[in-house]
Motif scaffolding. Structure first.
Motif, PDB file in Angstrom:
ATOM      1  N   GLY A  20      14.281   0.472   8.163  1.00  0.00           N
ATOM      2  CA  GLY A  20      14.534  -0.008   9.525  1.00  0.00           C
ATOM      3  C   GLY A  20      13.529  -1.063   9.951  1.00  0.00           C
ATOM      4  O   GLY A  20      13.886  -2.065  10.566  1.00  0.00           O
ATOM      5  N   VAL A  21      12.264  -0.852   9.609  1.00  0.00           N
ATOM      6  CA  VAL A  21      11.224  -1.832   9.941  1.00  0.00           C
ATOM      7  C   VAL A  21      11.499  -3.148   9.223  1.00  0.00           C
ATOM      8  O   VAL A  21      11.401  -4.237   9.818  1.00  0.00           O
ATOM      9  CB  VAL A  21       9.823  -1.283   9.578  1.00  0.00           C
ATOM     10  N   MET A  22      11.869  -3.068   7.961  1.00  0.00           N
ATOM     11  CA  MET A  22      12.176  -4.286   7.203  1.00  0.00           C
ATOM     12  C   MET A  22      13.377  -5.010   7.804  1.00  0.00           C
ATOM     13  O   MET A  22      13.376  -6.236   7.914  1.00  0.00           O
ATOM     14  CB  MET A  22      12.436  -3.959   5.733  1.00  0.00           C
ATOM     15  N   VAL A  71      10.692  10.762   0.474  1.00  0.00           N
ATOM     16  CA  VAL A  71      11.182  11.542   1.606  1.00  0.00           C
ATOM     17  C   VAL A  71      12.170  10.662   2.366  1.00  0.00           C
ATOM     18  O   VAL A  71      11.857   9.519   2.716  1.00  0.00           O
ATOM     19  CB  VAL A  71      10.005  11.960   2.528  1.00  0.00           C
ATOM     20  N   LYS A  72      13.348  11.199   2.607  1.00  0.00           N
ATOM     21  CA  LYS A  72      14.447  10.395   3.145  1.00  0.00           C
ATOM     22  C   LYS A  72      14.110   9.770   4.495  1.00  0.00           C
ATOM     23  O   LYS A  72      14.312   8.576   4.697  1.00  0.00           O
ATOM     24  CB  LYS A  72      15.700  11.258   3.265  1.00  0.00           C
ATOM     25  N   TRP A  73      13.570  10.529   5.439  1.00  0.00           N
ATOM     26  CA  TRP A  73      13.309   9.993   6.778  1.00  0.00           C
ATOM     27  C   TRP A  73      12.292   8.853   6.720  1.00  0.00           C
ATOM     28  O   TRP A  73      12.400   7.873   7.445  1.00  0.00           O
ATOM     29  CB  TRP A  73      12.859  11.079   7.756  1.00  0.00           C
ATOM     30  N   PHE A  74      11.295   8.986   5.840  1.00  0.00           N
ATOM     31  CA  PHE A  74      10.272   7.953   5.732  1.00  0.00           C
ATOM     32  C   PHE A  74      10.856   6.676   5.143  1.00  0.00           C
ATOM     33  O   PHE A  74      10.586   5.577   5.632  1.00  0.00           O
ATOM     34  CB  PHE A  74       9.104   8.453   4.880  1.00  0.00           C
ATOM     35  N   GLU A  75      11.663   6.814   4.110  1.00  0.00           N
ATOM     36  CA  GLU A  75      12.276   5.644   3.478  1.00  0.00           C
ATOM     37  C   GLU A  75      13.234   4.943   4.438  1.00  0.00           C
ATOM     38  O   GLU A  75      13.291   3.722   4.478  1.00  0.00           O
ATOM     39  CB  GLU A  75      13.008   6.045   2.195  1.00  0.00           C
ATOM     40  N   TYR A  76      13.979   5.714   5.214  1.00  0.00           N
ATOM     41  CA  TYR A  76      14.896   5.116   6.188  1.00  0.00           C
ATOM     42  C   TYR A  76      14.125   4.401   7.304  1.00  0.00           C
ATOM     43  O   TYR A  76      14.549   3.353   7.784  1.00  0.00           O
ATOM     44  CB  TYR A  76      15.839   6.159   6.767  1.00  0.00           C
ATOM     45  N   ILE A 108       0.837  -1.205   0.000  1.00  0.00           N
ATOM     46  CA  ILE A 108       0.000   0.000   0.000  1.00  0.00           C
ATOM     47  C   ILE A 108       0.867   1.248   0.000  1.00  0.00           C
ATOM     48  O   ILE A 108       0.603   2.205  -0.740  1.00  0.00           O
ATOM     49  CB  ILE A 108      -0.970  -0.021   1.197  1.00  0.00           C
ATOM     50  N   ILE A 109       1.918   1.260   0.805  1.00  0.00           N
ATOM     51  CA  ILE A 109       2.815   2.419   0.851  1.00  0.00           C
ATOM     52  C   ILE A 109       3.465   2.643  -0.507  1.00  0.00           C
ATOM     53  O   ILE A 109       3.524   3.766  -1.006  1.00  0.00           O
ATOM     54  CB  ILE A 109       3.875   2.241   1.958  1.00  0.00           C
ATOM     55  N   PHE A 110       3.955   1.577  -1.121  1.00  0.00           N
ATOM     56  CA  PHE A 110       4.606   1.720  -2.430  1.00  0.00           C
ATOM     57  C   PHE A 110       3.631   2.223  -3.487  1.00  0.00           C
ATOM     58  O   PHE A 110       3.976   3.087  -4.289  1.00  0.00           O
ATOM     59  CB  PHE A 110       5.219   0.400  -2.870  1.00  0.00           C
ATOM     60  N   TYR A 123      10.367  -5.643  -1.594  1.00  0.00           N
ATOM     61  CA  TYR A 123      10.736  -4.395  -0.931  1.00  0.00           C
ATOM     62  C   TYR A 123      11.965  -3.777  -1.589  1.00  0.00           C
ATOM     63  O   TYR A 123      11.998  -2.580  -1.870  1.00  0.00           O
ATOM     64  CB  TYR A 123      10.992  -4.614   0.563  1.00  0.00           C
ATOM     65  N   VAL A 124      12.985  -4.585  -1.828  1.00  0.00           N
ATOM     66  CA  VAL A 124      14.227  -4.079  -2.439  1.00  0.00           C
ATOM     67  C   VAL A 124      13.935  -3.497  -3.819  1.00  0.00           C
ATOM     68  O   VAL A 124      14.501  -2.473  -4.196  1.00  0.00           O
ATOM     69  CB  VAL A 124      15.293  -5.196  -2.514  1.00  0.00           C
ATOM     70  N   LEU A 125      13.017  -4.113  -4.562  1.00  0.00           N
ATOM     71  CA  LEU A 125      12.660  -3.616  -5.882  1.00  0.00           C
ATOM     72  C   LEU A 125      12.074  -2.204  -5.808  1.00  0.00           C
ATOM     73  O   LEU A 125      12.404  -1.343  -6.621  1.00  0.00           O
ATOM     74  CB  LEU A 125      11.653  -4.566  -6.542  1.00  0.00           C
ATOM     75  N   GLY A 126      11.231  -1.946  -4.829  1.00  0.00           N
ATOM     76  CA  GLY A 126      10.558  -0.656  -4.753  1.00  0.00           C
ATOM     77  C   GLY A 126      11.231   0.385  -3.890  1.00  0.00           C
ATOM     78  O   GLY A 126      10.846   1.551  -3.906  1.00  0.00           O
ATOM     79  N   ALA A 127      12.247  -0.004  -3.133  1.00  0.00           N
ATOM     80  CA  ALA A 127      12.910   0.942  -2.235  1.00  0.00           C
ATOM     81  C   ALA A 127      14.014   1.697  -2.966  1.00  0.00           C
ATOM     82  O   ALA A 127      14.689   1.134  -3.823  1.00  0.00           O
ATOM     83  CB  ALA A 127      13.501   0.200  -1.042  1.00  0.00           C
ATOM     84  N   PRO A 128      14.201   2.973  -2.628  1.00  0.00           N
ATOM     85  CA  PRO A 128      15.311   3.702  -3.239  1.00  0.00           C
ATOM     86  C   PRO A 128      16.640   3.180  -2.705  1.00  0.00           C
ATOM     87  O   PRO A 128      16.794   2.966  -1.506  1.00  0.00           O
ATOM     88  CB  PRO A 128      15.070   5.154  -2.819  1.00  0.00           C
ATOM     89  N   MET A 129      17.561   2.959  -3.600  1.00  0.00           N
ATOM     90  CA  MET A 129      18.879   2.469  -3.196  1.00  0.00           C
ATOM     91  C   MET A 129      19.866   3.629  -3.262  1.00  0.00           C
ATOM     92  O   MET A 129      19.908   4.358  -4.239  1.00  0.00           O
ATOM     93  CB  MET A 129      19.350   1.348  -4.126  1.00  0.00           C
ATOM     94  N   GLY A 130      20.614   3.787  -2.218  1.00  0.00           N
ATOM     95  CA  GLY A 130      21.613   4.852  -2.188  1.00  0.00           C
ATOM     96  C   GLY A 130      21.144   6.045  -1.387  1.00  0.00           C
ATOM     97  O   GLY A 130      19.979   6.164  -1.010  1.00  0.00           O
TER      98      GLY A 130
END
Length: 175
Positions: free
Chosen positions: A84-86, A75-80, A64-66, A118-125
């Motif tokens: 962390g939850v993952m 937003v950096k804080w949200f992605e971090y 749902i978030i993605f 998750y890795v597919l949809g998460a920003p890397m870097g």
């Protein structure tokens, strides 16, 4: 639009559905084995039901978030926080999942697929996505400035302020 995030969200929802189906199956196995005197069977099915349920909720939330954020600048804080939850789920909670032979192996496989979604949809870097970087404070400032300018233009068009007043306020906003 972030296509990776959209695909990761859709796949995560599919994984959530599959995990809910598995949880439902283990719940019924737990209920049908409740009369069985073997406590190991009861505990195994109950543990697999709980593990699948927990991971299904996580996959549902990530999906749902993605999907909700695939058109928004990250937003950096949200992605971090989401990362962390993952990490907590996969480093702390996953080892506590039941080790029940082939059934536990299937659970591990499903959890691994969920992690890759998750890795597919998460920003890397540290900068975010390649074509869609993290929001910065300057971005927020420029959005507020554009909102103020839009309101000023509406006031100018309606005749509430003069062109000179509009130009003065515009200079203040752009400083």
């Amino acid at each position: 639009m972030i296509k990776r995030r959209l695909v990761g969200g859709i796949l995560s929802l599919v994984v959530a559905y599959l995990e809910l189906v598995m949880a439902h199956g283990y719940y019924h196995m737990y209920l049908s084995d409740a009369t069985n005197p073997s406590m190991w069977v009861i505990n195994k099915d109950k543990a697999l039901f709980g593990s699948y349920s927990l991971y299904a909720v996580l996959a549902l939330a990530v999906g749902i978030i993605f999907l909700a954020t695939c058109k928004k600048q990250p937003v950096k804080w949200f992605e971090y926080t989401l990362s962390g939850v993952m990490i907590v789920f996969y480093v702390l909670i996953f080892p506590m999942a039941p080790n029940a032979g082939a059934e536990g192996g299937l659970f591990g496989f499903m959890a691994t697929i969920q992690f890759f979604c998750y890795v597919l949809g998460a920003p890397m870097g540290a900068t975010g996505f390649k074509d869609f970087p993290f929001k910065s404070k300057e971005d927020a400032h420029s959005e507020k400035s554009l909102d103020k300018l839009t309101k000023l233009k509406e006031l100018l068009d309606s005749g509430a302020i003069t062109q000179e007043e509009f130009d003065q306020e515009k200079k203040k906003i752009w400083k």
